[in-house]
Write a protein that holds these residues in place. Structure first.
Motif, PDB file in Angstrom:
ATOM      1  N   TYR A   1       0.804  -1.184  -0.018  1.00  0.00           N
ATOM      2  CA  TYR A   1      -0.071   0.081  -0.078  1.00  0.00           C
ATOM      3  C   TYR A   1       0.957   1.161   0.059  1.00  0.00           C
ATOM      4  O   TYR A   1       0.653   2.430  -0.821  1.00  0.00           O
ATOM      5  CB  TYR A   1      -0.844   0.021   1.205  1.00  0.00           C
ATOM      6  CG  TYR A   1      -1.683   1.113   1.488  1.00  0.00           C
ATOM      7  CD1 TYR A   1      -2.786   1.463   0.667  1.00  0.00           C
ATOM      8  CD2 TYR A   1      -1.124   2.154   2.330  1.00  0.00           C
ATOM      9  CE1 TYR A   1      -3.592   2.636   0.675  1.00  0.00           C
ATOM     10  CE2 TYR A   1      -2.014   3.343   2.623  1.00  0.00           C
ATOM     11  CZ  TYR A   1      -3.164   3.533   1.932  1.00  0.00           C
ATOM     12  OH  TYR A   1      -4.084   4.818   1.903  1.00  0.00           O
ATOM     13  N   ALA A   2       1.778   1.309   0.873  1.00  0.00           N
ATOM     14  CA  ALA A   2       2.846   2.501   1.007  1.00  0.00           C
ATOM     15  C   ALA A   2       3.669   2.989  -0.118  1.00  0.00           C
ATOM     16  O   ALA A   2       4.083   3.825  -0.459  1.00  0.00           O
ATOM     17  CB  ALA A   2       3.672   2.429   2.414  1.00  0.00           C
ATOM     18  N   SER A   3       3.700   1.974  -1.107  1.00  0.00           N
ATOM     19  CA  SER A   3       4.407   2.043  -2.204  1.00  0.00           C
ATOM     20  C   SER A   3       3.866   2.676  -3.290  1.00  0.00           C
ATOM     21  O   SER A   3       4.388   3.494  -4.004  1.00  0.00           O
ATOM     22  CB  SER A   3       4.769   0.566  -3.059  1.00  0.00           C
ATOM     23  OG  SER A   3       5.645  -0.200  -1.983  1.00  0.00           O
ATOM     24  N   THR A   4       2.687   2.830  -3.136  1.00  0.00           N
ATOM     25  CA  THR A   4       1.637   3.249  -4.238  1.00  0.00           C
ATOM     26  C   THR A   4       0.851   4.967  -3.601  1.00  0.00           C
ATOM     27  O   THR A   4       0.523   5.532  -4.315  1.00  0.00           O
ATOM     28  CB  THR A   4       0.669   2.505  -4.759  1.00  0.00           C
ATOM     29  OG1 THR A   4      -0.079   2.062  -3.800  1.00  0.00           O
ATOM     30  CG2 THR A   4       1.203   1.412  -5.582  1.00  0.00           C
ATOM     31  N   ARG A   5       0.729   4.975  -2.418  1.00  0.00           N
ATOM     32  CA  ARG A   5       0.087   5.769  -1.850  1.00  0.00           C
ATOM     33  C   ARG A   5       0.847   7.129  -1.821  1.00  0.00           C
ATOM     34  O   ARG A   5       2.096   6.994  -1.339  1.00  0.00           O
ATOM     35  CB  ARG A   5      -0.167   5.487  -0.288  1.00  0.00           C
ATOM     36  CG  ARG A   5      -0.913   6.522   0.574  1.00  0.00           C
ATOM     37  CD  ARG A   5      -2.319   7.015   0.009  1.00  0.00           C
ATOM     38  NE  ARG A   5      -3.085   7.804   0.780  1.00  0.00           N
ATOM     39  CZ  ARG A   5      -4.287   8.561   0.555  1.00  0.00           C
ATOM     40  NH1 ARG A   5      -5.028   8.203  -0.760  1.00  0.00           N
ATOM     41  NH2 ARG A   5      -4.885   9.146   1.375  1.00  0.00           N
ATOM     42  N   LYS A   6       0.270   8.299  -2.356  1.00  0.00           N
ATOM     43  CA  LYS A   6       1.326   9.617  -2.247  1.00  0.00           C
ATOM     44  C   LYS A   6       0.625  10.330  -1.079  1.00  0.00           C
ATOM     45  O   LYS A   6      -0.251  10.756  -0.918  1.00  0.00           O
ATOM     46  CB  LYS A   6       0.992  10.267  -3.405  1.00  0.00           C
ATOM     47  CG  LYS A   6       1.572   9.616  -4.820  1.00  0.00           C
ATOM     48  CD  LYS A   6       2.912   9.547  -4.548  1.00  0.00           C
ATOM     49  CE  LYS A   6       3.704   8.950  -5.859  1.00  0.00           C
ATOM     50  NZ  LYS A   6       3.501   9.699  -7.237  1.00  0.00           N
ATOM     51  N   VAL A   7       1.746  11.029  -0.234  1.00  0.00           N
ATOM     52  CA  VAL A   7       1.487  11.918   0.603  1.00  0.00           C
ATOM     53  C   VAL A   7       2.528  13.160   0.477  1.00  0.00           C
ATOM     54  O   VAL A   7       3.807  12.913   0.643  1.00  0.00           O
ATOM     55  CB  VAL A   7       1.818  11.334   2.111  1.00  0.00           C
ATOM     56  CG1 VAL A   7       1.517  12.183   3.248  1.00  0.00           C
ATOM     57  CG2 VAL A   7       0.689  10.380   2.256  1.00  0.00           C
TER      58      VAL A   7
ATOM     59  N   GLN B   1      10.284   8.596   6.431  1.00  0.00           N
ATOM     60  CA  GLN B   1      11.064   8.292   7.430  1.00  0.00           C
ATOM     61  C   GLN B   1       9.970   7.639   8.585  1.00  0.00           C
ATOM     62  O   GLN B   1      10.475   6.250   8.976  1.00  0.00           O
ATOM     63  CB  GLN B   1      12.074   9.318   8.340  1.00  0.00           C
ATOM     64  CG  GLN B   1      13.057   8.415   9.178  1.00  0.00           C
ATOM     65  CD  GLN B   1      13.856   9.679   9.766  1.00  0.00           C
ATOM     66  OE1 GLN B   1      13.652  10.278  10.535  1.00  0.00           O
ATOM     67  NE2 GLN B   1      15.221   9.243   9.348  1.00  0.00           N
ATOM     68  N   ASN B   2       9.208   8.221   8.953  1.00  0.00           N
ATOM     69  CA  ASN B   2       8.250   7.594   9.922  1.00  0.00           C
ATOM     70  C   ASN B   2       7.697   6.283   9.479  1.00  0.00           C
ATOM     71  O   ASN B   2       7.634   5.234  10.222  1.00  0.00           O
ATOM     72  CB  ASN B   2       6.989   8.552  10.446  1.00  0.00           C
ATOM     73  CG  ASN B   2       6.372   7.737  11.242  1.00  0.00           C
ATOM     74  OD1 ASN B   2       6.680   7.494  12.524  1.00  0.00           O
ATOM     75  ND2 ASN B   2       4.789   7.623  10.992  1.00  0.00           N
ATOM     76  N   THR B   3       7.395   6.151   8.235  1.00  0.00           N
ATOM     77  CA  THR B   3       6.786   4.895   7.668  1.00  0.00           C
ATOM     78  C   THR B   3       7.859   3.893   7.634  1.00  0.00           C
ATOM     79  O   THR B   3       7.643   2.707   8.145  1.00  0.00           O
ATOM     80  CB  THR B   3       6.277   5.115   6.274  1.00  0.00           C
ATOM     81  OG1 THR B   3       5.131   6.161   6.141  1.00  0.00           O
ATOM     82  CG2 THR B   3       5.759   3.857   5.721  1.00  0.00           C
ATOM     83  N   ARG B   4       9.116   4.150   7.132  1.00  0.00           N
ATOM     84  CA  ARG B   4      10.056   3.313   7.141  1.00  0.00           C
ATOM     85  C   ARG B   4      10.460   2.705   8.327  1.00  0.00           C
ATOM     86  O   ARG B   4      10.614   1.535   8.884  1.00  0.00           O
ATOM     87  CB  ARG B   4      11.228   3.962   6.384  1.00  0.00           C
ATOM     88  CG  ARG B   4      10.988   4.334   4.943  1.00  0.00           C
ATOM     89  CD  ARG B   4      11.868   5.315   4.411  1.00  0.00           C
ATOM     90  NE  ARG B   4      13.302   4.394   4.054  1.00  0.00           N
ATOM     91  CZ  ARG B   4      13.509   3.859   2.866  1.00  0.00           C
ATOM     92  NH1 ARG B   4      12.543   3.596   1.911  1.00  0.00           N
ATOM     93  NH2 ARG B   4      14.536   2.965   2.774  1.00  0.00           N
ATOM     94  N   PHE B   5      10.528   3.536   9.412  1.00  0.00           N
ATOM     95  CA  PHE B   5      11.025   3.277  10.601  1.00  0.00           C
ATOM     96  C   PHE B   5       9.990   2.144  11.551  1.00  0.00           C
ATOM     97  O   PHE B   5      10.287   1.068  12.068  1.00  0.00           O
ATOM     98  CB  PHE B   5      11.330   4.499  11.731  1.00  0.00           C
ATOM     99  CG  PHE B   5      12.477   5.004  11.439  1.00  0.00           C
ATOM    100  CD1 PHE B   5      13.291   4.693  10.412  1.00  0.00           C
ATOM    101  CD2 PHE B   5      13.116   6.012  12.551  1.00  0.00           C
ATOM    102  CE1 PHE B   5      14.475   5.257  10.178  1.00  0.00           C
ATOM    103  CE2 PHE B   5      14.181   6.626  12.313  1.00  0.00           C
ATOM    104  CZ  PHE B   5      15.079   6.449  11.295  1.00  0.00           C
ATOM    105  N   LYS B   6       8.712   2.651  11.425  1.00  0.00           N
ATOM    106  CA  LYS B   6       7.526   1.849  11.775  1.00  0.00           C
ATOM    107  C   LYS B   6       7.595   0.479  11.088  1.00  0.00           C
ATOM    108  O   LYS B   6       7.606  -0.515  11.903  1.00  0.00           O
ATOM    109  CB  LYS B   6       6.063   2.384  11.489  1.00  0.00           C
ATOM    110  CG  LYS B   6       5.792   3.740  12.492  1.00  0.00           C
ATOM    111  CD  LYS B   6       5.923   3.451  13.929  1.00  0.00           C
ATOM    112  CE  LYS B   6       5.447   4.353  14.732  1.00  0.00           C
ATOM    113  NZ  LYS B   6       5.406   4.015  16.103  1.00  0.00           N
ATOM    114  N   LEU B   7       7.700   0.258   9.929  1.00  0.00           N
ATOM    115  CA  LEU B   7       7.748  -0.801   9.217  1.00  0.00           C
ATOM    116  C   LEU B   7       9.194  -1.692   9.485  1.00  0.00           C
ATOM    117  O   LEU B   7       9.127  -2.937   9.509  1.00  0.00           O
ATOM    118  CB  LEU B   7       7.781  -0.612   7.625  1.00  0.00           C
ATOM    119  CG  LEU B   7       6.408  -0.294   6.980  1.00  0.00           C
ATOM    120  CD1 LEU B   7       6.609   0.014   5.546  1.00  0.00           C
ATOM    121  CD2 LEU B   7       5.549  -1.420   7.246  1.00  0.00           C
ATOM    122  N   ALA B   8      10.285  -1.027   9.563  1.00  0.00           N
ATOM    123  CA  ALA B   8      11.185  -1.422  10.469  1.00  0.00           C
ATOM    124  C   ALA B   8      11.077  -2.101  11.738  1.00  0.00           C
ATOM    125  O   ALA B   8      11.841  -3.336  11.950  1.00  0.00           O
ATOM    126  CB  ALA B   8      12.329  -0.806  10.261  1.00  0.00           C
TER     127      ALA B   8
END
Length: 394
Positions: free
Chosen positions: A270-276, A285-292
């Motif tokens: 989902y995060a690969s296509t959703r634009k913010v 960075q927040n997304t990447r850290f949470k997923l990590a």
């Protein structure tokens, strides 16, 4: 992407079995999950198809109609169902729990009478422990069995029974003696077809796992042959339950660890296509850290569960270790899904998105198989050096 984890107990034959199970789950079960959710139970025809595909009683010896495998085969099936988001198929209770009570404690006549028909899906099995006033404390059950000649007369009720609507064969935990001592409880096998005094209650409406039938059961003067007692004598119920609950709790840990892995995968997609703010959600960075963080939790859970499976196969898994696996994996299953749902924003609150269903499906894993609070108490008792080590058997 990270490579698929392959535990030490995963042999070449098991890998081939896993691929076969995965195909059946992807082609037969996952596409029909919506139907079972709408109907609030899986069809008996699908149970029989699962039997023909080798998913039922996979760890039961061939002489009793099973697949001739071991607990690793059950672990593979459970993992594949969880990774695919299939929650309507109550096979963990049917094959992973009830079948092993019969195999471990049933006499030869009982095993030959019931196990082959469970392996084909002709019989669907359940186990009835919980009551309106007795959940994790099984010595508090009030359903009573009184001898009358060569029959038990059973009165009482059970609730939250997985497979309760479909079940033809139910192991019912009953009181066969006064008091709350360890020798007061016994399991009796009930064949439901045409049985006077047996009544199914509601197919309970749950917040999650809506396609898995879960019901109330009522017994009023229900007569069951004394020959259906599971075990050599009355009063062995607590001993049997303590032995088998460890495997049940490991199954919940396997469910949690496998399903947990699915949440970051869905979120990355989902995060690969959703634009913010003009960029991919995945680039923040927040997304990447949470997923990590979520990926780390899932990896740690899987390694610990795999170690427990290895111990179970070697016969060295103790009750407290299984309890630790169950509470930790189920707790962090909820944590991981919650973090991932947050990254979906408003879409994560919509039932059409798998992450929303995972959120409500995850919640019960902290309750069934013994609530996490009860399991922590069991673990804490082990800290006392005088507490004996109890091995799980199956």
């Amino acid at each position: 992407m990270f490579p698929e984890h392959s535990p030490a107990w995963m042999t070449e034959d098991l890998a081939m079995f896993r691929d076969s199970v995965r195909r059946f789950v992807e082609q037969e079960l996952a596409p029909t999950e919506e139907r079972w959710i709408e109907e609030r139970r899986m069809s008996r025809d699908m149970w029989r198809r699962a039997g023909r595909a080798g998913l039922l009683c996979a760890s039961i010896p061939e002489e009793y109609g099973g697949g001739g495998g071991n607990f690793a085969h059950e672990a593979v099936i459970t993992s594949e169902l969880s990774r695919a988001g299939v929650t309507s198929f109550g096979n963990n209770v049917h094959s992973g729990i009830v079948a092993h009570y019969l195999l471990r404690y049933g006499n030869e006549e009982q095993k030959r009478k019931w196990l082959p028909r469970m392996a084909t899906g002709e019989l669907i099995a359940a186990i009835a422990m919980s009551e309106p006033g007795a959940g994790s404390d099984l010595r508090a059950v009030r359903t009573r069995a009184v001898r009358d000649g060569d029959h038990y007369v059973i009165d009482g009720s059970k609730t939250f029974i997985t497979n309760g609507i479909n079940a033809d064969l139910i192991i019912v935990v009953v009181k066969t003696a006064e008091g709350t001592g360890s020798r007061s409880v016994s399991p009796v096998v009930v064949e439901t077809e045409g049985l006077a005094g047996f009544q199914r209650g509601r197919n309970l409406a749950k917040i999650g796992q809506k396609g898995q039938d879960t019901s109330e059961l009522f017994f009023s003067g229900m007569r069951v042959p004394c020959a259906n007692l599971l075990g050599e004598e009355e009063g062995q119920g607590m001993f049997q339950l303590v032995q088998q609950l460890a495997q049940e709790r490991l199954i919940v840990a396997i469910i949690s660890a496998a399903a947990m892995q699915r949440a970051p995968d869905l979120t990355v997609e989902y995060a690969s296509t959703r634009k913010v703010f003009g960029q991919r959600l995945l680039d923040l960075q927040n997304t990447r850290f949470k997923l990590a963080e979520c990926k780390t939790y899932t990896s740690l859970a899987q390694v610990y569960v795999d170690d427990c499976i290895g111990r179970a196969l070697a016969g060295t898994l103790d009750v407290e270790t299984a309890a630790m696996a169950k509470w930790w994996c189920s707790q962090h299953y909820g944590t991981v899904v919650d973090e991932c749902l947050q990254l979906f924003g408003g879409y994560g609150y919509m039932e059409e998105y798998p992450i929303a269903r995972m959120y409500v499906n995850a919640r019960v894993t902290r309750i069934y198989g013994g609530s996490n609070e009860v399991l922590k108490e069991l673990i804490a008792r082990r800290l006392d050096p005088a507490t004996p080590v109890r091995r799980a058997t199956g």
